[in-house]
Motif scaffolding. Sequence first.
Motif, PDB file in Angstrom:
ATOM      1  N   MET A  48     -14.018  -6.860  33.069  1.00 25.76           N
ATOM      2  CA  MET A  48     -12.973  -7.531  32.289  1.00 25.76           C
ATOM      3  C   MET A  48     -12.457  -6.600  31.191  1.00 25.76           C
ATOM      4  N   GLN A  49     -13.349  -5.843  30.562  1.00 26.81           N
ATOM      5  CA  GLN A  49     -12.915  -4.874  29.547  1.00 26.81           C
ATOM      6  C   GLN A  49     -12.025  -3.811  30.174  1.00 26.81           C
ATOM      7  N   LEU A  54      -6.691  -1.460  30.930  1.00 25.30           N
ATOM      8  CA  LEU A  54      -5.597  -1.050  31.814  1.00 25.30           C
ATOM      9  C   LEU A  54      -4.289  -1.715  31.395  1.00 25.30           C
ATOM     10  N   CYS A  55      -4.372  -2.984  31.045  1.00 24.00           N
ATOM     11  CA  CYS A  55      -3.180  -3.704  30.592  1.00 24.00           C
ATOM     12  C   CYS A  55      -2.704  -3.172  29.248  1.00 24.00           C
ATOM     13  N   SER A  56      -3.631  -3.022  28.332  1.00 24.50           N
ATOM     14  CA  SER A  56      -3.288  -2.579  26.983  1.00 24.50           C
ATOM     15  C   SER A  56      -2.602  -1.212  26.985  1.00 24.50           C
ATOM     16  N   LYS A  57      -3.075  -0.309  27.817  1.00 21.47           N
ATOM     17  CA  LYS A  57      -2.470   1.032  27.883  1.00 21.47           C
ATOM     18  C   LYS A  57      -0.999   0.966  28.281  1.00 21.47           C
ATOM     19  N   ARG A  58      -0.645  -0.078  29.016  1.00 20.49           N
ATOM     20  CA  ARG A  58       0.751  -0.256  29.443  1.00 20.49           C
ATOM     21  C   ARG A  58       1.463  -1.314  28.608  1.00 20.49           C
ATOM     22  N   GLN A  61      -0.618  -7.851  28.255  1.00 17.62           N
ATOM     23  CA  GLN A  61      -1.758  -8.665  27.842  1.00 17.62           C
ATOM     24  C   GLN A  61      -2.071  -9.668  28.950  1.00 17.62           C
ATOM     25  N   LEU A  62      -3.350  -9.955  29.108  1.00 15.37           N
ATOM     26  CA  LEU A  62      -3.770 -10.997  30.031  1.00 15.37           C
ATOM     27  C   LEU A  62      -3.812 -12.318  29.279  1.00 15.37           C
ATOM     28  N   ALA A  63      -3.128 -13.325  29.786  1.00 15.47           N
ATOM     29  CA  ALA A  63      -3.205 -14.655  29.191  1.00 15.47           C
ATOM     30  C   ALA A  63      -4.648 -15.147  29.310  1.00 15.47           C
ATOM     31  N   PRO A  64      -5.088 -15.991  28.392  1.00 13.90           N
ATOM     32  CA  PRO A  64      -6.466 -16.504  28.478  1.00 13.90           C
ATOM     33  C   PRO A  64      -6.797 -17.109  29.842  1.00 13.90           C
ATOM     34  N   GLU A 115       7.404 -11.701  24.675  1.00 18.85           N
ATOM     35  CA  GLU A 115       6.109 -12.254  25.074  1.00 18.85           C
ATOM     36  C   GLU A 115       6.022 -12.399  26.599  1.00 18.85           C
ATOM     37  N   GLU A 116       7.089 -12.839  27.229  1.00 14.37           N
ATOM     38  CA  GLU A 116       7.092 -12.961  28.696  1.00 14.37           C
ATOM     39  C   GLU A 116       6.968 -11.595  29.362  1.00 14.37           C
ATOM     40  N   LEU A 117       7.578 -10.596  28.750  1.00 11.98           N
ATOM     41  CA  LEU A 117       7.526  -9.248  29.321  1.00 11.98           C
ATOM     42  C   LEU A 117       6.134  -8.639  29.299  1.00 11.98           C
ATOM     43  N   ILE A 118       5.337  -9.026  28.329  1.00 12.37           N
ATOM     44  CA  ILE A 118       4.022  -8.397  28.209  1.00 12.37           C
ATOM     45  C   ILE A 118       2.885  -9.262  28.744  1.00 12.37           C
TER      46      ILE A 118
END
Length: 130
Positions: A48-49, A54-58, A61-64, A115-118
């Motif tokens: 999960m980390q 991987l998401c953060s570098k781009r 964000q992953l929604a909860p 927010e939708e874009l990320i």
Amino acid sequence: MEDHKDELVLILAGYQQEMRDFLQTNPGLKSRFPIHIDFPDYSHDELMQIAEQLCSKRQYQLAPMTKTALLKMLNSPRGKTDDVFGNARTIRNIIEKALRRQAVRLIAKTNITREELILIEPGDLPEVEG
């Protein structure tokens, strides 16, 4: 290669049993690769980390709920089978597919917020193959 063996490092990586089988295909291979390192699989928390990094570098964000869905994928018998699960590689592939699916989902919208874009939503995750 033998003339420059002190200047060359060759790393082979793969599943343990397949690597053993490969090294047995030729009597000279095993002696040419004398060091074997077995790495344990990442835990679900570590995976999960990795997904979040991987998401953060781009700048995603992953929604909860996406995190919950991803964890369910990891816990699913179809999500991790000993012969095909690629550990961090599998997570990278899942995230890359999710980013593509998110883009396809958003292309149909006319007004998109930052927010939708990320944000990667649960529906952006690919189905578990198996």
